[in-house]
Write a protein that holds these residues in place. Structure first.
Motif, PDB file in Angstrom:
ATOM      1  N   ASP A   1       0.865  -1.177   0.000  1.00 22.10           N
ATOM      2  CA  ASP A   1       0.000   0.000   0.000  1.00 22.10           C
ATOM      3  C   ASP A   1       0.902   1.228   0.000  1.00 22.10           C
ATOM      4  O   ASP A   1       1.251   1.773   1.034  1.00 22.10           O
ATOM      5  CB  ASP A   1      -0.901  -0.007   1.241  1.00 22.10           C
ATOM      6  N   PHE A   2       1.336   1.660  -1.187  1.00 20.76           N
ATOM      7  CA  PHE A   2       2.309   2.741  -1.308  1.00 20.76           C
ATOM      8  C   PHE A   2       1.719   4.077  -0.882  1.00 20.76           C
ATOM      9  O   PHE A   2       0.562   4.391  -1.175  1.00 20.76           O
ATOM     10  CB  PHE A   2       2.806   2.852  -2.751  1.00 20.76           C
ATOM     11  N   ASN A   3       2.537   4.876  -0.201  1.00 26.46           N
ATOM     12  CA  ASN A   3       2.125   6.223   0.179  1.00 26.46           C
ATOM     13  C   ASN A   3       3.354   7.122   0.235  1.00 26.46           C
ATOM     14  O   ASN A   3       4.503   6.653   0.194  1.00 26.46           O
ATOM     15  CB  ASN A   3       1.395   6.219   1.532  1.00 26.46           C
ATOM     16  N   GLU A   4       3.107   8.411   0.333  1.00 32.17           N
ATOM     17  CA  GLU A   4       4.196   9.394   0.299  1.00 32.17           C
ATOM     18  C   GLU A   4       5.129   9.255   1.493  1.00 32.17           C
ATOM     19  O   GLU A   4       6.344   9.435   1.362  1.00 32.17           O
ATOM     20  CB  GLU A   4       3.603  10.803   0.255  1.00 32.17           C
TER      21      GLU A   4
ATOM     22  N   GLN B   1      -0.997   3.471  -7.407  1.00 32.76           N
ATOM     23  CA  GLN B   1      -0.473   4.365  -6.372  1.00 32.76           C
ATOM     24  C   GLN B   1       0.909   4.882  -6.764  1.00 32.76           C
ATOM     25  O   GLN B   1       1.213   6.067  -6.591  1.00 32.76           O
ATOM     26  CB  GLN B   1      -0.412   3.639  -5.027  1.00 32.76           C
TER      27      GLN B   1
ATOM     28  N   ASP C   1       0.716   7.496  -9.463  1.00 30.92           N
ATOM     29  CA  ASP C   1       0.317   8.797  -8.912  1.00 30.92           C
ATOM     30  C   ASP C   1       1.469   9.468  -8.170  1.00 30.92           C
ATOM     31  O   ASP C   1       1.722  10.659  -8.349  1.00 30.92           O
ATOM     32  CB  ASP C   1      -0.871   8.620  -7.974  1.00 30.92           C
ATOM     33  N   LEU C   2       2.203   8.706  -7.353  1.00 30.04           N
ATOM     34  CA  LEU C   2       3.304   9.267  -6.574  1.00 30.04           C
ATOM     35  C   LEU C   2       4.459   9.727  -7.459  1.00 30.04           C
ATOM     36  O   LEU C   2       5.170  10.670  -7.116  1.00 30.04           O
ATOM     37  CB  LEU C   2       3.804   8.229  -5.559  1.00 30.04           C
TER      38      LEU C   2
ATOM     39  N   ARG D   1      -3.785  -1.962  -7.712  1.00 27.81           N
ATOM     40  CA  ARG D   1      -3.910  -0.787  -6.842  1.00 27.81           C
ATOM     41  C   ARG D   1      -2.532  -0.232  -6.495  1.00 27.81           C
ATOM     42  O   ARG D   1      -2.312   0.982  -6.528  1.00 27.81           O
ATOM     43  CB  ARG D   1      -4.659  -1.155  -5.572  1.00 27.81           C
ATOM     44  N   GLY D   2      -1.582  -1.124  -6.172  1.00 27.58           N
ATOM     45  CA  GLY D   2      -0.228  -0.679  -5.850  1.00 27.58           C
ATOM     46  C   GLY D   2       0.437   0.015  -7.019  1.00 27.58           C
ATOM     47  O   GLY D   2       1.105   1.049  -6.847  1.00 27.58           O
TER      48      GLY D   2
END
Length: 283
Positions: free
Chosen positions: A167-170, A209, A212-213, A205-206
């Protein structure tokens, strides 16, 4: 101000990593913590003197040697690198290497660790076990491993190997995103599969993400199939002539499984590519 830990055993490998760090962050206000850890031998002779006194004597000698070594490193830094934005703190810690790292990271709120590796390549050392691989799952911050042959140069292309099952995030990719922005490097994302198959819903989904990042970055996505992960990683590094490889470690022995215990001597056996290891717990 960034807080960066630079472990050293006073070897050429450690010095190479220090110079790499100072050049990578030359335009940033940083506090660098120069750490040397030491511990006593498993056994000591006791003839003619108590074991306690021997241990105290050894400890004092080791502490003095550690402080003198750090002082020499600091003097060398000041003579070769003059940067008013950089501050330095020396730390002599009596503990095992992983325990010392963990304590300093927590106490000083370290944001990243930059350290040298003894093997010809950071990839190779990760596969056979080392101080660096021993930190995976212990140090709760990114680790940048610099192989002994790596010399600092402009980073133009960064490889990111992933199975997209994250679940990639900033927050988790903060260090990678910082390097990308600082260097304006392009990113090559590779997913390696032993057998070709469609991505699962979680993987889709990953990947979305990541897209987008990396939206403000020149990014290409690649898929390698019918090849083992270890061979695939090394083949990809070789074919792309990467300047940096990034992976996300999912558990302490992740890199041993991820990169495999051995690989062809003809592929990246003498690579000098730095390896950025992100911790899954930061996502």
């Amino acid at each position: 101000m960034k807080k960066i830990l630079l472990p050293t055993d006073f070897s050429d490998n450690a010095w190479n990593a220090i110079t790499f760090a100072l050049q990578l962050f030359k335009d940033e206000a940083c506090t660098f913590y120069l750490l040397n850890s030491f511990s006593q031998p498993m056994s000591t002779p006791t003839a003619g003197i108590t074991s306690t006194k021997i241990k105290e004597s050894i400890y004092k000698a080791q502490l003095e040697a550690s402080k003198e070594g750090l002082a020499e490193v600091l003097n060398k830094i000041k003579s070769e690198f003059k940067n008013e934005q950089h501050k330095f703190v020396t730390l002599s810690v009596y503990d095992s290497f992983p325990a010392a790292i963990k304590k300093v990271v927590e106490d000083k709120e370290i944001q990243s660790i930059i350290m040298g590796t003894k093997g010809a390549t950071a990839l190779k050392e990760m596969t056979i076990g080392s101080n660096t691989s021993g930190l995976i799952g212990v140090a709760q911050c990114p680790i940048l491993a610099i192989p002994q042959n790596a010399k600092f140069k402009e980073i133009e292309e960064i490889g990111f190997s992933t199975d997209f099952e994250i679940d990639f995030n900033e927050k988790g990719l903060d260090k990678l995103l910082y390097i990308i922005k600082k260097t304006e490097a392009k990113v090559s994302v590779v997913n390696i599969m032993e057998k070709a198959r469609p991505l699962t819903e979680i993987q889709e989904r990953g990947k979305a993400q990541l897209q987008d990042l990396f939206r403000d970055t020149e990014t290409n996505f690649y898929t390698l199939t019918d090849i083992g992960v270890s061979s695939g990683v090394h083949a990809f590094v070789e074919s792309r002539n990467l300047d940096l490889l990034c992976v996300v470690a999912k558990e302490q022995d992740f890199l041993k499984r991820f990169l495999g215990m051995s690989y062809s001597k003809s592929i990246s056996n003498h690579s000098s590519i730095p390896l950025l290891v992100l911790n899954i717990k930061q996502f």
